[in-house]
Design an enzyme around this catalytic site. Structure first.
Site, mmCIF file in Angstrom:
data_model
loop_
_atom_site.group_PDB
_atom_site.id
_atom_site.type_symbol
_atom_site.label_atom_id
_atom_site.label_comp_id
_atom_site.label_asym_id
_atom_site.label_seq_id
_atom_site.Cartn_x
_atom_site.Cartn_y
_atom_site.Cartn_z
ATOM 1 N N ASP A 1 -10.803 3.056 4.828
ATOM 2 C CA ASP A 1 -11.228 1.671 4.632
ATOM 3 C C ASP A 1 -12.751 1.564 4.687
ATOM 4 O O ASP A 1 -13.300 0.490 4.437
ATOM 5 C CB ASP A 1 -10.604 0.774 5.717
ATOM 6 C CG ASP A 1 -9.831 -0.392 5.132
ATOM 7 O OD1 ASP A 1 -9.912 -0.582 3.908
ATOM 8 O OD2 ASP A 1 -9.151 -1.098 5.887
ATOM 9 N N GLN B 1 -4.230 -1.872 9.831
ATOM 10 C CA GLN B 1 -4.217 -3.130 9.080
ATOM 11 C C GLN B 1 -4.840 -4.238 9.927
ATOM 12 O O GLN B 1 -4.524 -4.386 11.099
ATOM 13 C CB GLN B 1 -2.767 -3.489 8.698
ATOM 14 C CG GLN B 1 -2.615 -4.763 7.899
ATOM 15 C CD GLN B 1 -3.251 -4.694 6.514
ATOM 16 O OE1 GLN B 1 -3.185 -3.670 5.835
ATOM 17 N NE2 GLN B 1 -3.873 -5.782 6.095
ATOM 18 N N LYS C 1 0.849 -1.202 0.000
ATOM 19 C CA LYS C 1 0.000 0.000 0.000
ATOM 20 C C LYS C 1 0.884 1.251 0.000
ATOM 21 O O LYS C 1 0.608 2.211 -0.721
ATOM 22 C CB LYS C 1 -0.933 -0.026 1.223
ATOM 23 C CG LYS C 1 -2.033 -1.069 1.081
ATOM 24 C CD LYS C 1 -2.772 -1.349 2.377
ATOM 25 C CE LYS C 1 -3.771 -2.494 2.177
ATOM 26 N NZ LYS C 1 -4.441 -2.891 3.425
#
Ligand code: NAP
Length: 288
Positions: A121, A98, A54
């Protein structure tokens, strides 16, 4: 029938270029580059690799990124304190913890702690609620990527039977809502579904996000279907999806490979969400 590939890498490249152009325009206009802060808790090698990918994608597209690597013993309170700091920083536009996180941390509490404008997200309650009522803002990256794969391949869900295997917050639930908003007739399957194959065989669009290697085989697929395999499983050191590619590709018209299908578009959608988040925050901070 031999299926055509839904080429996630090619579509991800397009989205990455679009995000790069938008990031450059933001930097020109406000003198600030969109910035993603990723948080990695613990030493899971797969998670570390995702975070690295990422960050690399951010670099390619001209976004800034920073990674906070916290020890596996980090408490929920310590993680929420870091998120509080990042919420307050005006130079940070997206916050990405994460997953998975160590057991002492409740991921729901973490996503609830993120400023909804920085929730790139899309997993916090405000963005989930917006998706539920059909007014999506920051949409979870994997489901958003799946919709983009369909759209850019010219596969319109309208009027189609769509079956989603899996009901997780991160993939199954949001992708089913997005398919519903796109006017598909949607069925959700999960571990208590009585006859999985009876449902998957009706699907014009079949999304499989179960985390079970080769759960869906060719005989469970309707001829001519589009099959989206979200699964990432490591079997004998190789990445394997939730769909048995060899048999499924003989029946389906379209299929995503693993790797090279949903994974790359997921990362591209993260760039897009970060740029969108930065644009919104900078625009509102420049209105006087
Ligand atoms: P998850 O949280 O474990 O959820 C799995 C879902 O599948 C659950 O809803 C479960 O049902 C259902 N399920 C499991 N076994 C089943 C079976 N035999 N029959 C029917 N339904 C079954 O997993 P996730 O986070 O959604 O991830 C799913 C897969 O996608 C994993 O392999 C993950 O690594 C991968 N993934 C890939 C990306 C990407 O970027 N490509 C992103 C996210 C996830 P219950 O609810 O009844 O337990």
């Amino acid at each position: 029938m031999t299926a055509q590939l839904l080429d996630g890498r090619a579509i991800a490249r397009e989205v990455e270029q679009e995000a790069a152009a938008e990031a450059a325009a933001i930097t020109r206009r406000y003198g600030v580059s969109p910035c993603l802060s990723a948080i990695l808790v613990g030493d899971d090698p797969a998670s570390a690799l995702y975070v690295k990918r990422k960050a690399e994608a951010c670099g390619r597209a001209g976004l800034r990124s920073e990674t906070f690597h916290l020890p596996a013993t980090t408490t929920e309170g310590e993680l929420l304190a870091l998120i509080g700091d990042l919420n307050a920083r005006t130079d940070v536009h997206g916050i990405l913890p994460q997953q998975p996180m160590p057991l002492q941390i409740n991921p729901r509490a973490v996503f609830e702690g993120i400023d909804p404008r920085k929730d790139v997200d899309g997993l916090g309650p405000a963005n989930m609620a917006a998706l539920f009522i059909g007014r999506p803002n920051l949409v979870p990256c994997t489901p958003a990527g799946i919709m983009l794969l369909l759209q850019r391949t010219g596969l319109d869900p309208k009027g189609k039977e769509a079956v989603v295997v899996g009901r997780s917050i991160i993939v199954g639930r949001p992708v089913a809502l997005l398919l519903l908003h796109a006017h598909a007739t949607v069925t959700w399957c999960h571990t208590r579904t009585a006859d999985l194959a009876a449902h998957t065989r009706r699907a014009d669009i079949l999304v499989v996000a179960a985390g079970k290697p080769r759960l869906v085989t060719g005989e469970m697929i309707k001829p001519g279907a589009a099959v989206i395999d979200v699964g990432i499983n490591r079997v004998d050191g190789k990445l394997t999806g939730d769909v048995d590619f060899a048999s499924a590709s003989q029946v389906a018209a379209w299929i995503t490979p693993v790797p090279g299908g949903v994974g790359p578009v997921t990362i591209a959608m993260l760039l897009r969400n970060t740029v969108q988040a930065a644009s919104g925050q900078l625009r509102s901070s420049h209105i006087v």
